[in-house]
Structures are given as structure tokens and as C-alpha cells.
Design a protein around this motif. Structure first.
Motif, PDB file in Angstrom:
ATOM      1  N   GLN A  48     -66.536  53.185  26.792  1.00  0.00           N
ATOM      2  CA  GLN A  48     -65.188  53.435  27.286  1.00  0.00           C
ATOM      3  C   GLN A  48     -64.451  52.109  27.418  1.00  0.00           C
ATOM      4  O   GLN A  48     -65.051  51.095  27.780  1.00  0.00           O
ATOM      5  N   LEU A 122     -53.965  56.758  26.180  1.00  0.00           N
ATOM      6  CA  LEU A 122     -55.232  57.209  26.754  1.00  0.00           C
ATOM      7  C   LEU A 122     -54.991  58.010  28.029  1.00  0.00           C
ATOM      8  O   LEU A 122     -55.626  59.047  28.247  1.00  0.00           O
ATOM      9  N   GLN A 123     -54.086  57.547  28.864  1.00  0.00           N
ATOM     10  CA  GLN A 123     -53.766  58.281  30.089  1.00  0.00           C
ATOM     11  C   GLN A 123     -53.204  59.662  29.760  1.00  0.00           C
ATOM     12  O   GLN A 123     -53.552  60.650  30.410  1.00  0.00           O
ATOM     13  N   ASP A 126     -56.042  61.829  28.587  1.00  0.00           N
ATOM     14  CA  ASP A 126     -56.835  62.247  29.754  1.00  0.00           C
ATOM     15  C   ASP A 126     -56.184  63.430  30.459  1.00  0.00           C
ATOM     16  O   ASP A 126     -56.853  64.404  30.814  1.00  0.00           O
ATOM     17  N   LEU A 129     -56.452  66.587  28.331  1.00  0.00           N
ATOM     18  CA  LEU A 129     -57.809  67.128  28.362  1.00  0.00           C
ATOM     19  C   LEU A 129     -58.086  67.819  29.695  1.00  0.00           C
ATOM     20  O   LEU A 129     -58.712  68.882  29.725  1.00  0.00           O
ATOM     21  N   ALA A 130     -57.611  67.234  30.788  1.00  0.00           N
ATOM     22  CA  ALA A 130     -57.815  67.863  32.100  1.00  0.00           C
ATOM     23  C   ALA A 130     -57.149  69.229  32.148  1.00  0.00           C
ATOM     24  O   ALA A 130     -57.740  70.211  32.642  1.00  0.00           O
ATOM     25  N   GLN A 163     -60.495  66.922  23.299  1.00  0.00           N
ATOM     26  CA  GLN A 163     -61.584  65.972  23.460  1.00  0.00           C
ATOM     27  C   GLN A 163     -61.535  64.898  22.376  1.00  0.00           C
ATOM     28  O   GLN A 163     -61.726  63.709  22.650  1.00  0.00           O
ATOM     29  N   LYS A 166     -58.764  62.445  23.087  1.00  0.00           N
ATOM     30  CA  LYS A 166     -59.127  61.475  24.127  1.00  0.00           C
ATOM     31  C   LYS A 166     -60.044  60.397  23.561  1.00  0.00           C
ATOM     32  O   LYS A 166     -59.857  59.199  23.822  1.00  0.00           O
ATOM     33  N   GLU A 167     -61.034  60.792  22.778  1.00  0.00           N
ATOM     34  CA  GLU A 167     -61.947  59.820  22.190  1.00  0.00           C
ATOM     35  C   GLU A 167     -61.210  58.886  21.227  1.00  0.00           C
ATOM     36  O   GLU A 167     -61.484  57.691  21.182  1.00  0.00           O
ATOM     37  N   ASN A 170     -59.241  56.408  23.275  1.00  0.00           N
ATOM     38  CA  ASN A 170     -60.151  55.408  23.831  1.00  0.00           C
ATOM     39  C   ASN A 170     -60.562  54.397  22.761  1.00  0.00           C
ATOM     40  O   ASN A 170     -60.563  53.191  22.997  1.00  0.00           O
TER      41      ASN A 170
END
Length: 189
Positions: A48, A122-123, A126, A129-130, A163, A166-167, A170
Motif C-alpha cells: 500500500q 485513491l481517496q 476508497d 469501494l466502501a 476493488q 482501488k488497487e 494505489n
């Protein structure tokens, strides 16, 4: 029912294509790194991105470090010091050095801005994804018969896409941090 069955088959086809693509990428990576195409090296996830590195950044100080460490600039400065005073070569080298310094300053600002942009991405990934995780958890009602198999599979695909997003975010941030670190060591593109 036929439309739902067609959609389910389409999703299954996409999954099969994705698995085949993943296998092809694995084989290509193995060959490009000197392994046999069917080798099974231990390929691990990227770490990460370290957000504390971003918080510790000081663009002004980092730019000064990059100027001091840049190999090409230092080489030109040494050459400049050995040139005859007032010569055309010395004047040209002076301009070259000033241009290099400006390029390094500009490059550091660009790299810093890129990191900030990728941190925001990235935020956002995130947060997406949440939200998708909550939706996916709500879809667990499939077991209770409140959602169709197609609805569940569609939500599962959407969840997996988030997902992946997000990856990817990152990975992009990690690459931007590494590029910035190399610039600090004097290796700027």
C-alpha cells in the motif's frame, strides 16, 4: 427469464475472458522476467502507498535536494567551472545550467502535483469501494430469495470493479511516490 439468462451468460463469458487474460498476462510476465512461461514464481501484491511519506513532503526542500543531486546538472556545473572566462562556451553552458535548474524545479512541481492528484484518486476509490461494499452486503439477501441470481452477479461484478479501481489507484500513487523519490536522488526523466 430469457433476458436474465442471456445476461447471466454474458457475465459468465466476461469472467472466462478475464481469467484467460489474467493467465496470458501471467505467462507474459514470466517470460519477460526470464522464467519459463508455465513457471509459478511467487508474485505478491504491491504494498500500500505510504501516506506518511506524502505528509512529510516539503516541496521547496525536496526541490533543493533534487537540484543538488541531479547528476547531469552537477556534471555541467563542473564543466562550467573549468571553462575559460568570457568564452562563448561558458556563456552557453551558463544558459544550459539555468535551463536545467528551471526544468528540475518545474519537474519537481509536476511530480508533486501528480502525487497529490493520485492521492485524491485513491481517496475517491476508497470511498467508492466502501459504498459498493455496503451495497454488496445488502445483496446477501439473495440467500433469502429477495434478489435474483442476475442481480447478485451484476452487483458482484460492480463490487469487483471497485476493488480493481482501488488497487489501480494505489498502484498509480505508489509509482508517483517512487518517481518522486528517484528525482530526489538525482534521476529525473
Amino acid at each position: 427469464v430469457l433476458n436474465a439468462q442471456k445476461s447471466l451468460q454474458s457475465l459468465q463469458s466476461t469472467l472466462t475472458q478475464t481469467k484467460a487474460g489474467l493467465q496470458a498476462q501471467h505467462q507474459q510476465l514470466c517470460v519477460q522476467t526470464g522464467w519459463s512461461y508455465d513457471a509459478e514464481p511467487d508474485i505478491q501484491d504491491l504494498p500500500q502507498a505510504d501516506l506518511t511519506r506524502i505528509a512529510a513532503m516539503n516541496l521547496a526542500a525536496d526541490t533543493q535536494t533534487a537540484l543538488e543531486q541531479n547528476l547531469s546538472l552537477q556534471s555541467n556545473k563542473r564543466g562550467y567551472a573549468n571553462m575559460a572566462e568570457g568564452s562563448a562556451d561558458k556563456k552557453n553552458m551558463d544558459r544550459t545550467i539555468k535551463n536545467q535548474e528551471q526544468t528540475i524545479r518545474s519537474g519537481m512541481q509536476t511530480l508533486y502535483n501528480d502525487i497529490m492528484q493520485k492521492q485524491t484518486a485513491l481517496q475517491l476509490a476508497d470511498a467508492s469501494l466502501a459504498a459498493e461494499t455496503q451495497t454488496m452486503n445488502a445483496m446477501q439477501k439473495l440467500e433469502l430469495g429477495m434478489a435474483t441470481q442476475l442481480e447478485y452477479k451484476s452487483e458482484e461484478v460492480s463490487f469487483l470493479e471497485k476493488q480493481i479501481d482501488k488497487e489501480t489507484a494505489n498502484m498509480n500513487l505508489q509509482q508517483a511516490l517512487e518517481t518522486y523519490e528517484w528525482a530526489l536522488k538525482g534521476y529525473m526523466k
